[in-house]
Motif scaffolding. Structure first.
Motif, short mmCIF file in Angstrom:
data_model
loop_
_atom_site.label_atom_id
_atom_site.label_comp_id
_atom_site.label_asym_id
_atom_site.label_seq_id
_atom_site.Cartn_x
_atom_site.Cartn_y
_atom_site.Cartn_z
N LEU A 144 -28.83 58.54 35.29
CA LEU A 144 -30.28 58.60 35.49
C LEU A 144 -30.83 59.98 35.14
N VAL A 145 -30.09 61.02 35.52
CA VAL A 145 -30.53 62.38 35.18
C VAL A 145 -30.63 62.54 33.67
N ARG A 146 -29.61 62.07 32.96
CA ARG A 146 -29.62 62.18 31.50
C ARG A 146 -30.78 61.38 30.89
N LEU A 147 -31.17 60.31 31.53
CA LEU A 147 -32.28 59.48 31.04
C LEU A 147 -33.64 60.06 31.42
N GLY A 148 -33.64 61.11 32.22
CA GLY A 148 -34.90 61.70 32.66
C GLY A 148 -35.50 61.03 33.88
N GLU A 149 -34.74 60.16 34.53
CA GLU A 149 -35.23 59.47 35.73
C GLU A 149 -34.84 60.30 36.96
N GLN A 150 -35.48 61.45 37.09
CA GLN A 150 -35.08 62.40 38.11
C GLN A 150 -35.35 61.91 39.54
N PRO A 162 -20.72 69.47 49.44
CA PRO A 162 -21.38 70.57 48.72
C PRO A 162 -21.78 70.22 47.29
N GLN A 163 -20.92 69.44 46.58
CA GLN A 163 -21.23 69.11 45.20
C GLN A 163 -22.49 68.25 45.11
N VAL A 164 -22.67 67.35 46.05
CA VAL A 164 -23.86 66.49 46.04
C VAL A 164 -25.10 67.31 46.38
N TRP A 165 -24.98 68.23 47.33
CA TRP A 165 -26.10 69.14 47.61
C TRP A 165 -26.48 69.92 46.35
N GLN A 166 -25.47 70.36 45.62
CA GLN A 166 -25.75 71.09 44.38
C GLN A 166 -26.48 70.20 43.38
N ASN A 167 -26.00 68.98 43.20
CA ASN A 167 -26.65 68.06 42.26
C ASN A 167 -28.08 67.77 42.68
N LEU A 168 -28.31 67.62 43.98
CA LEU A 168 -29.66 67.41 44.47
C LEU A 168 -30.53 68.62 44.14
N GLY A 169 -29.96 69.81 44.30
CA GLY A 169 -30.71 71.02 43.95
C GLY A 169 -31.13 71.03 42.50
N THR A 212 -35.60 70.63 38.63
CA THR A 212 -36.19 70.00 37.45
C THR A 212 -37.56 69.42 37.77
N LEU A 213 -37.70 68.88 38.98
CA LEU A 213 -38.97 68.27 39.39
C LEU A 213 -40.00 69.31 39.83
N ALA A 257 -33.51 76.56 31.64
CA ALA A 257 -33.43 77.74 32.49
C ALA A 257 -34.81 78.37 32.72
N SER A 258 -35.78 78.02 31.89
CA SER A 258 -37.14 78.59 32.02
C SER A 258 -38.08 77.66 32.77
N SER A 259 -37.54 76.71 33.50
CA SER A 259 -38.40 75.70 34.14
C SER A 259 -39.40 76.31 35.10
N GLU A 260 -39.02 77.42 35.76
CA GLU A 260 -39.95 78.00 36.73
C GLU A 260 -41.08 78.78 36.06
N GLN A 261 -40.75 79.51 34.99
CA GLN A 261 -41.78 80.31 34.33
C GLN A 261 -42.94 79.46 33.84
N VAL A 262 -42.64 78.23 33.37
CA VAL A 262 -43.71 77.42 32.80
C VAL A 262 -44.51 76.68 33.88
#
Length: 558
Positions: free
Chosen positions: A132-138, A156-163, A168-169, A508-513
């Motif tokens: 779903l992530v690869r498809l853009g269905e965040q 911890p890995q799932v918390w990381q993936n959620l982060g 992205t959102l 990596a620039s998601s926040e700046q924009v």
């Protein structure tokens, strides 16, 4: 449903029995030991005797995959799943292969089957979320991660993936919380620390630095197995010390992180330069003139190309704020088409790249253009007529784009070579930027990029529109008007308020924009100038020939 579950369990029972089969065990051991030809020979002999053998078929598929033969690997694993629809392990591997070849709708269909397995495994939901992530269905992926954490919060890995999804959102505060949960539960989880450090709104403090140093000490005895965690921690410590103004310590950690990452990658700057020379020779002025208007005439794609950290995400967000343009993500499809063509040269079918290009008829080029549109259609979620492909590495395929999609728009996002290369060097990328982990490699790569783009400026003038990052931040409205005029759409004020556009951004620039343009980071590399000699030497005169920009940015390391 009862019959389906019974059949599923029968398949699983058969697979479990095969796991104790001495012949399959020997083949599997040969494969894991790297004796791939031996493993393949054993498995082929078995399948000649017993064609309907799903475990052997799947194992041969994995062997072919390890040998670099993706097409037969896919066919074999698909066959194993057809023979035993309840063979979950085969379906998991099939999803992995489908994702690697960007066949995402098929991967999702198989993931939907997998989560219905009578053997309930949380990993199946994780697999579906990754597709779903690869498809853009965040948002849907976020729901799956939250569901898993509600049942078992200590992951911890799932918390990381959620982060990752929350970032992205644009939900930065929640992303920070998720990453903090991850490193609290597993302090040595390097990627979670890096993800936290890489959030521009986060400044890691003394307690964080102490925790990361302790994590490095903990991992010291397991350096080989945990290299990925270790280099992520070094990148994170580099960012923490940089934020604190301790540039010497920051550079030491960045250097060690890059050194470790570089040992894992194959990259040869000489080979890459030769590839660029072959592209220059292949897309000569006479060849481009011979193309005419052949190819797929669709105007839909807007390719934003350049180096990572060049301001391309800013350009994408400005364009995606227009009512006629849809933002997608960094799409791998053009690179996959280009790689497939290059393989035909590498395998000896053609003498060189120029010969391959000359062999493509107008219909061939049209079909390739249509293939690109078909492959990328899954990422288009609106009815806007134009869409953006922001894969920066597509600068290597500008000529191919011209050949197969002559109506496409190409935007070259460019940033000062010292700032761009240094920013890329201190940024750990998930994949695809092998040149960026050595300052000299980065400088040579930038030179090759400039060389190829100058060639296309000469042989097809006006086809590539260049956006100079420093000019964009200094004179935004005029630069945006020029950009939109090149795309062929009317000016819209929303493009100047791009940070208000609500869309997923996966770079990596998601926040700046998500905030107005700022100039603080434009010449940030100068804080590290005393250590950047190898980069400046590799860049050579590319620094001095950089376009006119505000005076403070014009010089090299002076």
């Amino acid at each position: 449903a009862g019959r389906e579950e019974a059949a599923w369990r029968a398949d699983l029972a058969g697979v479990a029995a095969a796991a104790r089969d001495p012949e399959l065990i020997e083949a599997a051991l040969a494969m894991t030991d790297g004796k791939l030809d031996e493993a393949a020979t054993r498995l082929e002999a078995r399948l000649a005797r017993e064609p309907h053998d799903p475990p052997a078929t799947r194992l041969l598929g994995e062997t072919r995959w390890r040998q670099g033969e993706m097409t037969p690997a896919l066919a074999l694993v698909e066959q194993a799943v057809e023979q035993a629809p309840g063979f979950d392990m085969a379906r998991e591997f099939l999803i992995r292969l489908l994702m690697q070849t960007n066949r995402l709708p098929e991967a999702l269909a198989h993931a939907d089957v997998l989560v219905r397995s009578p053997v309930r495994i949380p990993g199946h939901l994780l697999i579906r979320a990754s597709v779903l992530v690869r498809l853009g269905e965040q948002e849907e992926a976020r729901g799956l991660y939250e569901q898993l954490l509600a049942d078992q919060p200590g992951q911890p890995q799932v918390w990381q993936n959620l982060g990752h999804v929350l970032k992205t959102l644009g939900r930065q505060a929640e992303a920070i919380t998720a990453y903090r949960e991850a490193v609290t539960r597993q302090p040595t989880l390097g990627e979670a620390w890096w993800s936290l450090a890489n959030l521009k709104t986060v400044k890691l403090g003394e307690a964080d630095i102490a925790a990361m140093n302790q994590a490095l000490a903990t991992l010291a005895g397991a350096a080989d197995e945990r290299t990925e965690d270790i280099f992520h921690l070094h990148f994170s410590l580099g960012k923490a010390h940089e934020d604190a103004g301790n540039h010497a310590a920051a550079f030491r950690h960045y250097s060690e992180g890059n050194r470790l990452r570089r040992t894992q990658l194959r990259y040869d700057a000489d080979d890459f330069a030769a590839e660029i020379s072959a592209t220059v020779a292949g897309f000569s002025a006479p060849f481009l003139a011979s193309l005419g208007e052949g190819g797929c005439p669709a105007r839909d794609p807007i390719f934003v190309v350049g180096l990572p950290r060049s301001g391309s995400t800013l350009v994408e967000q400005i364009l995606a704020s227009h009512s006629q343009i849809e933002g997608t993500m960094e799409l791998p499809d053009m690179m996959m088409i280009g790689s497939r063509l290059q393989t035909r040269v590498n395998e000896g079918e053609f003498a060189d790249y120029a010969a391959l290009l000359a062999s493509l008829s107008a219909d061939d080029r049209r079909r390739l253009g249509e293939e690109y549109l078909d492959r990328t259609r899954v990422h288009r979620k609106t009815d806007r007529p134009l869409f953006i492909d922001k894969m920066p590495n597509n600068w290597q395929h500008v000529g191919l784009i011209r050949a197969i999609l002559p109506g496409a728009t190409i935007i070259d996002a460019r940033r000062h070579p010292m700032g761009c290369c240094f920013s890329g060097w201190k940024q750990h990328f998930a994949r695809g930027q092998a040149f960026s982990y050595d300052l000299a490699d980065a400088g040579r790569y930038y030179r090759d990029y400039v060389r190829l783009m100058a060639h296309f400026d000469a042989v097809m003038p006006g086809r590539v529109h260049r956006v100079i990052y420093e000019q964009m931040v200094a004179d935004t409205e005029n630069q945006v008007r020029r950009l939109l005029a090149h795309v062929g759409v009317d000016f819209e004020a929303a493009c100047l308020a791009f940070w208000k556009t609500d869309r997923a951004v996966r770079t990596a620039s998601s926040e700046q924009v998500r905030q107005p343009i700022f100039t603080d980071g434009v010449d940030h590399w100068k804080n590290f100038a005393q250590w950047l000699g190898p980069l400046e030497a590799a860049l050579g005169d590319v620094v001095e020939s950089y376009p006119d920009v505000p005076g403070s940015l014009r010089s090299g390391t002076n």
